[in-house]
Design a protein around this motif. Structure first.
Motif, PDB file in Angstrom:
ATOM      1  N   VAL A 112     -45.265   6.075  29.209  1.00  0.00           N
ATOM      2  CA  VAL A 112     -45.025   5.426  27.913  1.00  0.00           C
ATOM      3  C   VAL A 112     -43.532   5.196  27.702  1.00  0.00           C
ATOM      4  N   LEU A 113     -42.725   6.208  28.036  1.00  0.00           N
ATOM      5  CA  LEU A 113     -41.268   6.038  27.928  1.00  0.00           C
ATOM      6  C   LEU A 113     -40.778   4.896  28.820  1.00  0.00           C
ATOM      7  N   TRP A 114     -41.333   4.809  30.017  1.00  0.00           N
ATOM      8  CA  TRP A 114     -40.926   3.729  30.929  1.00  0.00           C
ATOM      9  C   TRP A 114     -41.252   2.366  30.313  1.00  0.00           C
ATOM     10  N   ALA A 115     -42.458   2.255  29.737  1.00  0.00           N
ATOM     11  CA  ALA A 115     -42.861   0.989  29.126  1.00  0.00           C
ATOM     12  C   ALA A 115     -41.947   0.626  27.959  1.00  0.00           C
ATOM     13  N   ILE A 116     -41.590   1.625  27.143  1.00  0.00           N
ATOM     14  CA  ILE A 116     -40.701   1.362  26.004  1.00  0.00           C
ATOM     15  C   ILE A 116     -39.310   0.966  26.493  1.00  0.00           C
ATOM     16  N   GLY A 117     -38.774   1.745  27.428  1.00  0.00           N
ATOM     17  CA  GLY A 117     -37.440   1.454  27.938  1.00  0.00           C
ATOM     18  C   GLY A 117     -37.361   0.089  28.593  1.00  0.00           C
ATOM     19  N   MET A 118     -38.385  -0.261  29.354  1.00  0.00           N
ATOM     20  CA  MET A 118     -38.361  -1.555  30.035  1.00  0.00           C
ATOM     21  C   MET A 118     -38.571  -2.701  29.052  1.00  0.00           C
ATOM     22  N   THR A 119     -39.303  -2.460  27.964  1.00  0.00           N
ATOM     23  CA  THR A 119     -39.454  -3.498  26.937  1.00  0.00           C
ATOM     24  C   THR A 119     -38.097  -3.839  26.339  1.00  0.00           C
ATOM     25  N   PHE A 120     -37.315  -2.808  26.033  1.00  0.00           N
ATOM     26  CA  PHE A 120     -35.955  -3.033  25.524  1.00  0.00           C
ATOM     27  C   PHE A 120     -35.100  -3.761  26.563  1.00  0.00           C
ATOM     28  N   MET A 121     -35.056  -3.209  27.777  1.00  0.00           N
ATOM     29  CA  MET A 121     -34.109  -3.716  28.762  1.00  0.00           C
ATOM     30  C   MET A 121     -34.510  -5.085  29.302  1.00  0.00           C
TER      31      MET A 121
END
Length: 552
Positions: A419-428
């Motif tokens: 979930v953190l990866w998905a959130i971080g990649m959405t931002f980046m």
């Protein structure tokens, strides 16, 4: 259950050791490349200055080479070797020894290339285009990595051939078939990059020749560079097609459809490198158009895969009594990291694929070419769809190979990581796409490139990239913690290596799909058709700078 099935149910400990050796290097690479990526995003935000004389392009090269080339290649080779061992039988001593020699050659080469990058003697980005020049040891290291991967590939091919001899007239196990297709694609594709490194860049860096043909070098690189994308992607497809159905308790929708999609990837992934060179001179527009058309043909197996996967999910849900258009979604095991993490990867591939269509379209490519949009695209496809699936594979494969189990605590932590990866990649990635549409360049540190007003317009997006990069690095730390736990500290036990069965066991895959003289013959013809004439034109009619009287 037959004795043969019992024999291959668990990967042999000797093959497990071989696989784990690859995974150790892959996850060390993940940490180093992830750290370099974090520092890049901080520099681009304009809020951070690199210490100790570290160069931005040094970091950029380290990030690209270690993650896009080293981490992926080691993980894929390790996964494919143990997948073949699991489904086609334990590797023979000869096959295993060949793979070990390949591993050590790759490792020596990786260390050589990494040392040159760290010494700032090879800050040439992961594409290492001429006229940027690296130290000769960097190119020697790359050559050893490629040669080592060929030996690992040879082990997979030998295992497949041995299985076919023992089982004449029978279709090979699906995972073994898929590993073979990806291996063949890799061997054919790496001929291009090996050629430019051995015959152009290495002699040039040693001073044996004074100049190189830049256009030829770039063309040879992209002959390799596009199938490289599918070399990353197909192991994720292997997990999606074969492993995920078993994890959810369902069946593979169609064995034959899965095999056909892989054959189509083999045919259409290699002769399309020119679509990465749409903005370059020296290549006739007609040949660029042809390769754009061939590139779009790859959409067909991608859509076949999407159909097959969601048919598997829906069929499973209906078998559990689900009704309504989307009722089957409720029946999927959302609390199982082995399913959820690859599923997030599948979803991310939808916008990633759409972005790929834009990149391969001549007119739309002119809008985003060499902007950070392209970087955002790679982070959606490779760094999300592929890498998240690799993480999902790791959460059951590492304990399977080490004789341990995935505990409930590690499963919850793995879900948090995904979930953190998905959130971080959405931002980046989202910020990269948006800034790219505003003209923000790729491959550049924070600067007033294009004027102060325009640079100011990009700053919010660059800060968003830094936020996303920071979240992603936290997720990397979690991945490494889980990996170490599953490799060394998790409770002893047996974790399943999930291999799904086809929904229709009576359906026998057509043996024509394993006629390699036919398929490799078509590959050679497609490559010859797509490259021979434009390559000759490129050499004979190249501008002076490209032909080598001077560099650009």
């Amino acid at each position: 259950m037959s004795s043969f099935t019992e024999k291959i149910k668990k990967v042999d400990p000797r093959d497990a050791k071989l696989g784990m050796a690859h995974f150790y290097v892959a996850f060390i690479g993940l940490f180093i490349g992830g750290m370099a990526g974090l520092l890049q995003t901080l520099v681009r935000s304009g809020q951070y200055t690199l210490p100790a004389g570290i160069g931005y392009y040094q970091l950029l090269t380290l990030h690209g080479v270690v993650l896009a080339l080293v981490m992926t290649t080691y993980f894929i080779m390790g996964f494919q070797l143990v997948a073949v061992s699991r489904t086609a039988g334990t590797l023979s001593n000869k096959q295993r020894t060949t793979a070990w020699i390949g591993f050590w050659l790759m490792t020596i080469g990786t260390v050589m290339a990494a040392v040159m990058i760290l010494l700032n003697e090879a800050s040439v980005l992961y594409t290492f285009y001429a006229p940027l020049q690296a130290h000769a040891l960097f190119y020697v290291g790359l050559t050893l990595v490629i040669a080592g991967s060929w030996l690992g590939s040879a082990a997979i091919i030998m295992a497949y051939v041995a299985w076919r001899k023992q089982n004449p007239g029978q279709p090979s196990p699906l995972l073994t078939f898929m590993a073979l297709v990806n291996t063949l694609m890799w061997v054919v594709a790496t001929i291009g990059v090996a050629s430019t490194v051995l015959f152009q860049l290495l002699p040039w860096s040693l001073g044996i020749v004074e100049r190189v043909d830049v256009a030829v070098s770039r063309t040879l690189f992209w002959y390799f560079g596009h199938p490289l994308v599918y070399f990353w992607l197909l192991p994720a497809y292997m997990a999606w097609y074969v492993v995920v159905p078993k994890i959810i308790g369902g069946k593979i929708f169609s064995d034959s459809l899965a095999r056909l999609s892989f054959i189509l990837f083999l045919l259409f992934s290699i002769p399309v490198g020119f679509h990465h060179q749409l903005m370059e001179p020296g290549i006739d527009a007609a040949w660029k158009f042809l390769q754009v058309v061939l590139t779009f043909l790859v959409i067909i197996p991608s859509l076949m895969t999407a159909f097959s996967l969601f048919a598997t999910f829906e069929t499973f849900g209906r078998s559990k009594g689900a009704t309504g258009l989307f009722g089957w979604l409720k029946e999927l095991p959302w609390g199982d990291a082995r399913f959820l993490i690859p599923f997030i990867g599948m979803l991310s591939f939808i916008p990633g694929g759409a972005g790929g269509i834009i990149n391969a379209s001549n007119q739309m490519n002119q809008v985003v070419h060499n902007t950070i949009w392209v970087t955002g695209h790679f982070h959606l496809t490779v760094a999300t769809a592929v890498i998240l699936t690799f993480f999902g594979i790791s959460y059951w494969l590492i304990p399977h190979l080490t004789g341990r189990t995935l505990t409930k605590a590690m499963n919850k932590l793995a879900i948090l990581q995904g979930v953190l990866w998905a959130i971080g990649m959405t931002f980046m990635s989202g910020a990269m796409h948006a800034a790219g549409l505003l003209g923000a360049p790729r491959r550049s540190a924070f600067s007033e490139y294009g004027g102060a007003a325009q640079a100011a317009e990009w700053i919010p997006y660059q800060i968003a990239q830094a936020v996303g990069g920071s979240i992603l690095f936290i997720a990397i730390i979690l991945v490494l913690y889980i990996f170490i736990n599953l490799a060394f500290f998790a409770p002893k036990g047996e974790e399943e290596f999930p291999v799904g069965e086809a929904a229709n066991l009576a359906e026998k895959a057509p043996m024509v799909l394993e006629n390699w003289k036919l398929w490799l013959g078509i590959v050679v013809l497609l490559i010859a058709f797509a490259y021979t004439i434009p390559f000759i034109d490129l050499i004979e009619n190249a501008p002076i700078g490209s032909k080598g009287y001077k560099l650009w």
